[in-house]
Design a protein around this motif. Structure first.
Motif, PDB file in Angstrom:
ATOM      1  N   UNK A  44      16.232  12.272  -5.528  1.00 54.08           N
ATOM      2  CA  UNK A  44      15.887  10.781  -6.016  1.00 54.08           C
ATOM      3  C   UNK A  44      15.771   9.788  -4.936  1.00 54.08           C
ATOM      4  N   UNK A  45      16.826  10.017  -3.752  1.00 58.45           N
ATOM      5  CA  UNK A  45      16.496   9.180  -2.686  1.00 58.45           C
ATOM      6  C   UNK A  45      15.226   9.414  -1.973  1.00 58.45           C
ATOM      7  N   UNK A  46      14.964  10.615  -1.786  1.00 57.61           N
ATOM      8  CA  UNK A  46      13.806  11.018  -1.214  1.00 57.61           C
ATOM      9  C   UNK A  46      12.505  10.292  -1.848  1.00 57.61           C
ATOM     10  N   UNK A  47      12.423  10.194  -3.241  1.00 53.80           N
ATOM     11  CA  UNK A  47      11.175   9.630  -3.850  1.00 53.80           C
ATOM     12  C   UNK A  47      11.267   8.205  -3.772  1.00 53.80           C
ATOM     13  N   UNK A  48      12.448   7.536  -3.869  1.00 56.33           N
ATOM     14  CA  UNK A  48      12.787   6.084  -3.938  1.00 56.33           C
ATOM     15  C   UNK A  48      12.688   5.585  -2.455  1.00 56.33           C
ATOM     16  N   UNK A  49      13.253   6.111  -1.647  1.00 58.05           N
ATOM     17  CA  UNK A  49      13.507   5.879  -0.523  1.00 58.05           C
ATOM     18  C   UNK A  49      12.353   6.292   0.784  1.00 58.05           C
ATOM     19  N   UNK A  50      12.237   7.283   0.998  1.00 56.72           N
ATOM     20  CA  UNK A  50      11.344   7.977   1.703  1.00 56.72           C
ATOM     21  C   UNK A  50       9.707   7.678   1.482  1.00 56.72           C
ATOM     22  N   UNK A  51       9.565   8.064   0.205  1.00 53.24           N
ATOM     23  CA  UNK A  51       8.284   8.014  -0.174  1.00 53.24           C
ATOM     24  C   UNK A  51       7.885   6.530  -0.905  1.00 53.24           C
ATOM     25  N   UNK A  52       8.507   6.021  -1.737  1.00 55.37           N
ATOM     26  CA  UNK A  52       7.991   4.805  -2.136  1.00 55.37           C
ATOM     27  C   UNK A  52       8.345   3.518  -1.439  1.00 55.37           C
ATOM     28  N   UNK A  53       9.400   3.673  -0.612  1.00 56.02           N
ATOM     29  CA  UNK A  53       9.796   2.730   0.331  1.00 56.02           C
ATOM     30  C   UNK A  53       9.089   2.863   1.770  1.00 56.02           C
ATOM     31  N   UNK A  54       8.044   3.892   2.022  1.00 54.20           N
ATOM     32  CA  UNK A  54       7.417   3.929   3.038  1.00 54.20           C
ATOM     33  C   UNK A  54       6.354   2.619   3.151  1.00 54.20           C
ATOM     34  N   UNK A  55       6.392   2.272   4.256  1.00 58.97           N
ATOM     35  CA  UNK A  55       5.075   1.317   4.660  1.00 58.97           C
ATOM     36  C   UNK A  55       3.751   1.658   4.301  1.00 58.97           C
ATOM     37  N   UNK A  56       3.477   2.770   4.138  1.00 57.06           N
ATOM     38  CA  UNK A  56       2.091   3.261   3.537  1.00 57.06           C
ATOM     39  C   UNK A  56       2.035   3.382   2.306  1.00 57.06           C
ATOM     40  N   UNK A  57       2.807   3.177   1.457  1.00 52.95           N
ATOM     41  CA  UNK A  57       3.057   3.324   0.112  1.00 52.95           C
ATOM     42  C   UNK A  57       3.300   1.918  -0.651  1.00 52.95           C
ATOM     43  N   UNK A  58       4.388   1.415  -0.185  1.00 58.11           N
ATOM     44  CA  UNK A  58       5.156   0.198  -1.060  1.00 58.11           C
ATOM     45  C   UNK A  58       4.162  -0.699  -1.218  1.00 58.11           C
ATOM     46  N   UNK A  59       3.248  -1.073  -0.055  1.00 57.89           N
ATOM     47  CA  UNK A  59       2.339  -2.520  -0.328  1.00 57.89           C
ATOM     48  C   UNK A  59       1.026  -2.094  -0.500  1.00 57.89           C
ATOM     49  N   UNK A  60       0.692  -0.811  -1.067  1.00 58.34           N
ATOM     50  CA  UNK A  60      -0.802  -0.533  -1.466  1.00 58.34           C
ATOM     51  C   UNK A  60      -1.351  -0.951  -2.707  1.00 58.34           C
ATOM     52  N   UNK A  61      -2.417  -1.234  -2.949  1.00 58.16           N
ATOM     53  CA  UNK A  61      -3.038  -1.666  -4.282  1.00 58.16           C
ATOM     54  C   UNK A  61      -2.802  -0.324  -5.043  1.00 58.16           C
ATOM     55  N   UNK A  62      -2.881   0.834  -4.757  1.00 57.80           N
ATOM     56  CA  UNK A  62      -2.934   1.848  -5.759  1.00 57.80           C
ATOM     57  C   UNK A  62      -1.380   2.520  -5.774  1.00 57.80           C
ATOM     58  N   UNK A  63      -0.962   2.988  -6.811  1.00 60.45           N
ATOM     59  CA  UNK A  63       0.292   3.207  -7.217  1.00 60.45           C
ATOM     60  C   UNK A  63       0.774   4.440  -6.485  1.00 60.45           C
ATOM     61  N   UNK A  64       1.948   4.749  -5.919  1.00 61.09           N
ATOM     62  CA  UNK A  64       2.586   5.843  -5.418  1.00 61.09           C
ATOM     63  C   UNK A  64       2.994   6.696  -6.342  1.00 61.09           C
ATOM     64  N   UNK A  65       2.622   7.758  -6.678  1.00 63.81           N
ATOM     65  CA  UNK A  65       2.786   8.866  -7.567  1.00 63.81           C
ATOM     66  C   UNK A  65       3.322   9.996  -6.759  1.00 63.81           C
TER      67      UNK A  65
END
Length: 124
Positions: A44-65
């Motif tokens: 859960x921490x990997x998905x929320x923090x490492x992936x969804x919180x990554x600068x290349x994911x969190x501010x992008x117009x397409x959703x991080x899945x």
């Protein structure tokens, strides 16, 4: 791992997930690794923090899945852990001692931003 390809590539998701599982760590305050022995909390921490919180994911117009299926082995058996932030995630596994595969269609539901599950195959 499976998911939004460009986000997975920029966040190096597969390598980071494998590193987290191997080291039994999650991202802590300030990006420092913190010891974590619970695979469910780790994923859960990997998905929320490492992936969804990554600068290349969190501010992008397409959703991080992302969807992750991991395999760990110890003296007593094999463990399949999975986690995802998508609406659904299909997976299957089968041991050499089984006649049919175990098939799961996991749904995100309303319990939180990450759905998870696990399966254990005993070694005799």
């Amino acid at each position: 791992t499976s998911g939004t390809g460009e986000h997975m590539a920029t966040s190096i998701a597969s390598a980071k997930c494998a590193e987290r599982l191997f080291e039994c760590s999650r991202r802590g305050f300030g990006g420092h690794s913190v010891s974590e022995l619970d695979e469910h909390a780790l994923l859960e921490a990997f998905i929320l923090d490492d992936f969804m919180g990554h600068p290349g994911v969190k501010n992008q117009p397409s959703a991080g899945a992302i969807g992750v299926m991991t395999v760990k082995k110890d003296r007593t058996g094999y463990y399949f852990y999975f986690a995802h932030n998508t609406d659904s995630f299909a997976l299957a596994s089968m041991a050499s001692t089984e006649r049919e595969p175990s098939v799961v269609m996991s749904r995100l539901g309303e319990l939180g931003p990450v759905a998870q599950g696990a399966r254990r195959i005993r070694i005799d």
